[in-house]
Scaffold this active site. Structure first.
Site, PDB file in Angstrom:
ATOM      1  N   ASP A   1       5.868 -24.035   4.415  1.00 11.48           N
ATOM      2  CA  ASP A   1       6.212 -24.369   5.791  1.00 11.48           C
ATOM      3  C   ASP A   1       7.729 -24.414   5.805  1.00 11.48           C
ATOM      4  O   ASP A   1       8.338 -25.349   5.295  1.00 11.48           O
ATOM      5  CB  ASP A   1       5.615 -25.739   6.167  1.00 11.48           C
ATOM      6  CG  ASP A   1       5.845 -26.054   7.631  1.00 11.48           C
ATOM      7  OD1 ASP A   1       6.914 -25.704   8.154  1.00 11.48           O
ATOM      8  OD2 ASP A   1       4.946 -26.629   8.269  1.00 11.48           O
ATOM      9  N   HIS A   2       8.315 -23.384   6.371  1.00 11.96           N
ATOM     10  CA  HIS A   2       9.765 -23.259   6.171  1.00 11.96           C
ATOM     11  C   HIS A   2      10.556 -24.385   6.832  1.00 11.96           C
ATOM     12  O   HIS A   2      11.719 -24.601   6.505  1.00 11.96           O
ATOM     13  CB  HIS A   2      10.271 -21.884   6.627  1.00 11.96           C
ATOM     14  CG  HIS A   2      10.234 -21.665   8.096  1.00 11.96           C
ATOM     15  ND1 HIS A   2       9.152 -21.147   8.738  1.00 11.96           N
ATOM     16  CD2 HIS A   2      11.152 -21.898   9.044  1.00 11.96           C
ATOM     17  CE1 HIS A   2       9.390 -21.066  10.024  1.00 11.96           C
ATOM     18  NE2 HIS A   2      10.611 -21.511  10.242  1.00 11.96           N
TER      19      HIS A   2
ATOM     20  N   ARG B   1       0.814  -1.219   0.000  1.00  9.99           N
ATOM     21  CA  ARG B   1       0.000   0.000   0.000  1.00  9.99           C
ATOM     22  C   ARG B   1       0.848   1.270   0.000  1.00  9.99           C
ATOM     23  O   ARG B   1       0.427   2.302  -0.478  1.00  9.99           O
ATOM     24  CB  ARG B   1      -0.907   0.010   1.230  1.00  9.99           C
ATOM     25  CG  ARG B   1      -2.142  -0.830   1.034  1.00  9.99           C
ATOM     26  CD  ARG B   1      -3.134  -0.564   2.127  1.00  9.99           C
ATOM     27  NE  ARG B   1      -2.533  -0.821   3.451  1.00  9.99           N
ATOM     28  CZ  ARG B   1      -3.218  -0.824   4.583  1.00  9.99           C
ATOM     29  NH1 ARG B   1      -4.506  -0.565   4.579  1.00  9.99           N
ATOM     30  NH2 ARG B   1      -2.635  -1.084   5.729  1.00  9.99           N
TER      31      ARG B   1
ATOM     32  N   HIS C   1       4.437 -27.094  11.557  1.00  6.53           N
ATOM     33  CA  HIS C   1       5.847 -27.523  11.478  1.00  6.53           C
ATOM     34  C   HIS C   1       6.076 -28.918  12.052  1.00  6.53           C
ATOM     35  O   HIS C   1       6.675 -29.786  11.418  1.00  6.53           O
ATOM     36  CB  HIS C   1       6.729 -26.544  12.249  1.00  6.53           C
ATOM     37  CG  HIS C   1       6.622 -25.133  11.781  1.00  6.53           C
ATOM     38  ND1 HIS C   1       6.468 -24.807  10.462  1.00  6.53           N
ATOM     39  CD2 HIS C   1       6.659 -23.963  12.457  1.00  6.53           C
ATOM     40  CE1 HIS C   1       6.415 -23.490  10.348  1.00  6.53           C
ATOM     41  NE2 HIS C   1       6.519 -22.957  11.541  1.00  6.53           N
TER      42      HIS C   1
END
Lengths: 395, 513
Positions: free
Chosen positions: B199-200, B63, B262
């Site tokens: 999902d790191h 924005r 996780h």
């Protein structure tokens, strides 16, 4: 027996004991490890001891002119990436008197932020005169079982040499460096023959490793769907290189390997040799064909500041006539970057600049030690360049 | 590998790295923390590693009014501060910066998508990005659905000549119903194959190595079952508190924040059957099959097999830290759990009767994520109690972070005239054996998405199954929140005593990582 301990400014700890015979080396190494552990237990907090790591055997063969210091420095780099047992062979076959002398040392790299030191170990054997012939028998018992064995032949391979042949038998992979070839084309021909005669031999060429980034960028052009069609309609392919320091009147091995790679992957065959003369290598031009279409390959020697460098390829250009399409990859003057450009029709050129990481010999060797399988792409590249360049001379 | 690379004869040969197709990455939420800390550094690293082609561009969308140049300057600062290697070569940075663009965009304003589409078309023409788009939703979760709907309405969820993929950040819903609703809304505009739920944890090298470790080694898989394994422990411990995110965490808690995504992803890789191939769907099919076999939680099971906790004041690394209820944005009588321990069972042939103990928490003694496989004791105690007293059963520990590696604990004879036995560790550490820096998880995951490989991303069914499993726990704990004895563990410890007691009742104990 003489023992020497030292720690250089980079924190690499080397402990050496000399004057022992080969059969006692293992015991001496064990004693050194015990001593290293005891010493590390007595260190201040933060230096958390040592870890003995051995992921490979590395046999290094070097001619007497190499000297120990250069090899030791290189093995420090190798240990940092690939902790191993290194067996260094310094051989002087021309010496009158036979002699065999050995040293053992442990080689430790400080771990990050107080973590354990990572340590490898080294056995150096100096052989002279007739003792050189039997050197391989001293090496075999020193190899740690059940892990890969690499032979780094730091010389032009003497293919008929008994020692080379024995060491090749002990090894899972043989590493050479065609940048040191003083007659690149004939030497590559011998490499091709060696590979052909030893179907189980896996061969690495550090010089081929130097071309990986080049090959990746050149292949990258044809990953783009809009460019792909031009690969089959090229009119000219130009490879520029600086003359190699090891063979100033010869075509650089890197240029030959790159040409061989393109030829083998793209099915190039010789249509006619317009000119080829090893004594005058300003520009060799070959008329080639693929899928019934003829085009020109030029290998052009250019003046450059990089003659002493191991990076000799300067630029590769692919083009179609009339400016319909042009693709290039070019090395920067300071040899730290590669710039690519692709232009099709009237569109603006799309390109990028990427780093070319100048790796040390030790780093390159470590990368080769991550590989075990035969590199058939390399083998086919060598075979192709030998076939293309040698054909007109034989006809 | 993408179709175009297969069609390229120069790509043959395993030593050439994979590179992606031309594309534009559009980051929604480009002024946010994730963009500057992780996304742009990861993209720049891919550029430095030559893993993306020249025909590549990034568009930041947010924005905030900003010019392309201002965005480039901000991203330069971000890379200098957060990328491990910093800017590196100036020319390489400049080459990357030319590909950075900015679009002012309010996600809910339909009129902003026209100019975005025009910008993307222009980039296609100038940079040869061929209509391929990756939209990365790095925004507030409440905007995911709206962003996808706007992309759909603007015609940006499809590309005439290329592909469109969308990465959705966590959390994917706040409960089962909201996750299902989100999936329904997103599926109105995107096919499942276009959706990449990140999902790191799955981007971490050791997590990926789980597949290799289990299925590339012949010796472990025969032991990987109820006959040889006594139980499994998965620990996911953080030393940090809520780090100024008290408002968010109050609504989330550790079950929503860590466990159902996780930890369940890691759990599914441990529990799954061997896939028929490494194809993304084959791997994800086996993961969901395993999780489908997970025994559901009933209120009784929640009371018997689960433990919740909330930290009080304590100390981490010698420094005093406040309790959860003293954190900014947290209610003084908060019942939000900052620690959870679950006992899970898989009702299938492989795992019948084998408990999987999962624990995750904040302000624990040490930052560590690991899987510990505890094998059964030798069936016959040949060496007698006295000799065996220092020996524990074999344990295989897979360390996910930090100090990634694998350790196998075995019994060995202590040298000497008498037979004494002690545990020793056989250690494999990534840092020691490979001597290479491990790639950041985001780097790997974005790269996979660019390649069109969703193996390491969560599929619809997996996200919903995660919620299905934890909902009874969340509901039971919500219903009994006034009974929660919070705070019930001191910051800097391993969680509430009840967590240790639960294992001790079964004759087991938590490993101290």
């Amino acid at each position: 027996m003489e023992t020497r301990k030292q720690k250089d400014e980079t924190g690499v700890a080397v402990t050496e004991t000399r004057g022992v015979d080969v059969a006692r080396l293992e015991r001496e190494l064990s004693a050194m490890w015990r001593e290293n552990v005891e010493e590390s237990e007595g260190t201040a907090a933060g230096e958390a001891g040592v870890t003995r790591v051995c992921v490979a055997n590395l046999i290094v063969f070097a001619p007497p002119v190499e000297g120990r210091d250069g090899i030791d420095a290189l093995l420090e780099e190798v240990t940092a990436h690939t902790p191993c047992r290194a067996v260094v062979l310094l051989a002087d076959a021309d010496a009158d008197a036979a002699a065999l002398d050995a040293y053992v040392s442990t080689r430790c790299q400080p771990g990050p932020r107080g973590a354990k030191q990572i340590c490898g170990e080294q056995v150096t054997i100096e052989a002279a005169g007739r003792a050189v012939e039997n050197l391989a028998t001293a090496v075999e018992p020193l190899l740690v079982p059940d892990i890969p064995t690499f032979l780094w032949w730091k010389d032009i391979p003497h293919y008929e040499d008994k020692l080379f042949a024995r060491l090749v038998e002990l090894s899972d992979r043989v590493v050479i460096d065609s940048a040191s070839f003083d007659h690149p084309l004939p030497d590559l021909r011998r490499v091709a023959r060696l590979v052909g005669e030893h179907p189980r031999l896996a061969l690495s060429d550090l010089n081929w490793g130097r071309l990986t980034t080049w090959r990746n960028l050149l292949a990258g052009f044809w990953d783009v769907a809009d460019y792909r069609e031009h690969l089959d309609r090229l009119d000219t392919v130009e490879i520029e290189y600086t003359r190699p320091a090891a063979a100033p009147d010869q075509t650089a091995a890197q240029a030959l390997l790159l040409a061989g790679w393109l030829a083998s992957r793209l099915g190039w065959e010789l249509a006619a040799a317009e000119r080829y003369s090893p004594a005058n290598v300003e520009a060799e031009t070959f008329r080639l064909s693929a899928a019934g279409r003829e085009f020109t390959l030029s290998l052009r020697a250019v003046e450059g500041a990089g003659e002493e460098s191991s990076i000799t390829v300067r630029e590769v250009r692919f083009a179609r006539v009339g400016g319909e399409a042009e693709f290039h990859t070019r090395m920067s003057r300071d040899q730290t970057k590669l710039e690519t450009g692709a232009r099709v029709g009237g569109a603006q050129s799309v390109g990028r600049v990427v780093s070319y990481e100048a790796r040390t010999e030790g780093e390159r060797l470590s990368r080769e030690m991550a590989l075990l399988a035969r590199d058939r792409i390399y083998e086919e590249a060598v075979a192709a360049v030998v076939r293309i360049i040698e054909s007109p001379r034989g006809s | 590998m993408s179709a175009t690379t297969l069609d390229n004869p120069l790509r043959a040969g395993i030593r050439l790295e994979r590179t992606t197709e031309p594309c534009v990455v559009v980051i929604f939420g480009a002024t946010g923390d994730l963009t500057k800390r992780k996304l742009i550094p990861a993209l720049y690293r891919l550029v430095q590693e030559r893993l993306v082609p020249a025909e590549f561009a990034v568009v930041g969308a947010s924005r905030t009014e900003m010019s392309h140049e201002e965005f480039r300057a901000r991203m330069r600062d971000a890379v200098a501060q957060f990328a491990e290697g910093g800017i590196g070569d100036e020319q390489v940075w400049n080459s990357f910066a030319e590909k950075l663009h900015y679009a002012t965009l309010d996600i809910g304003t339909a009129e902003h998508y026209g100019p975005l589409a025009e910008l993307l078309t222009r980039i296609d023409a100038e940079r040869g990005t061929q209509g391929n788009r990756l939209f990365y939703l790095s925004t507030a979760p409440s905007l995911y659905s709206e962003a996808v709907a706007q992309l759909g309405r603007a015609g940006l969820a499809r590309s005439e000549r290329g592909w469109v993929r969308v990465i959705v950040e966590k959390p994917f819903g706040t409960d089962l119903e909201s996750a299902r609703q989100l999936n329904r809304e997103i599926h109105q505009h995107l096919d499942e194959r276009q959706i990449y739920r990140i999902d790191h944890y799955l981007g971490k090298e050791t997590v990926q190595n789980l597949l290799v470790f289990r299925f590339a080694n012949g010796i472990y898989e025969p032991l990987w079952n109820r006959q040889y394994i006594d139980h499994v422990q998965i620990t996911n411990a953080e030393t940090v508190g809520v780090e100024g995110r008290g408002g968010y965490y109050e609504k989330a808690g550790v079950v929503r924040d860590m466990l159902q995504n996780h930890v369940f992803q890691v759990l599914s890789l441990v529990a799954m059957e061997p896939p028929a191939s490494l194809d993304a769907e084959a791997v994800r099919d086996e993961k969901i099959k395993a999780m489908t076999a997970a025994r559901p939680f009933t209120p009784e099971r929640v009371r018997a097999d689960c433990v919740r906790g909330q930290y009080g004041a304590g100390a981490i690394n010698g420094q005093g830290v406040p309790g959860y209820r003293e954190e900014e944005g947290v209610a003084p009588d908060s019942a939000t759990e900052t620690f959870a321990m679950l006992t899970m069972y898989f009702d299938n042939w492989r795992w019948s009767g084998v408990p999987f103990y999962l624990r995750s928490g904040k302000r624990l003694a040490k930052r560590v994520t690991e899987i510990a496989i505890q094998f059964k004791s030798a069936p016959h105690q040949l060496f007698g109690q006295e000799m065996m007293e220092q020996v524990t059963p074999n344990q295989l520990v897979i360390r996910i972070q930090p100090d990634e590696g694998i350790t196998l604990r075995v019994a060995a004879k202590v040298p000497g005239q008498v037979t004494r036995i002690r545990d020793v560790n056989m250690d494999f550490r990534y840092g020691a054996s490979f001597g290479v820096k491990l790639a950041e998880a985001y780097e790997r995951l974005i790269f996979d998405c660019l390649l069109g490989d969703p193996t390491l991303y969560a599929r619809t069914d997996m996200t919903e199954r995660g919620w299905e499993l934890v909902m009874p726990i969340l509901e039971e704990w919500a219903a009994t929140k006034s009974d929660a004895p919070f705070p019930n563990y001191e910051a800097g410890t391993w969680g509430p005593r009840a967590s240790d007691d639960l294992l001790e009742k079964a004759g087991r104990h938590w490993r101290r990582p």
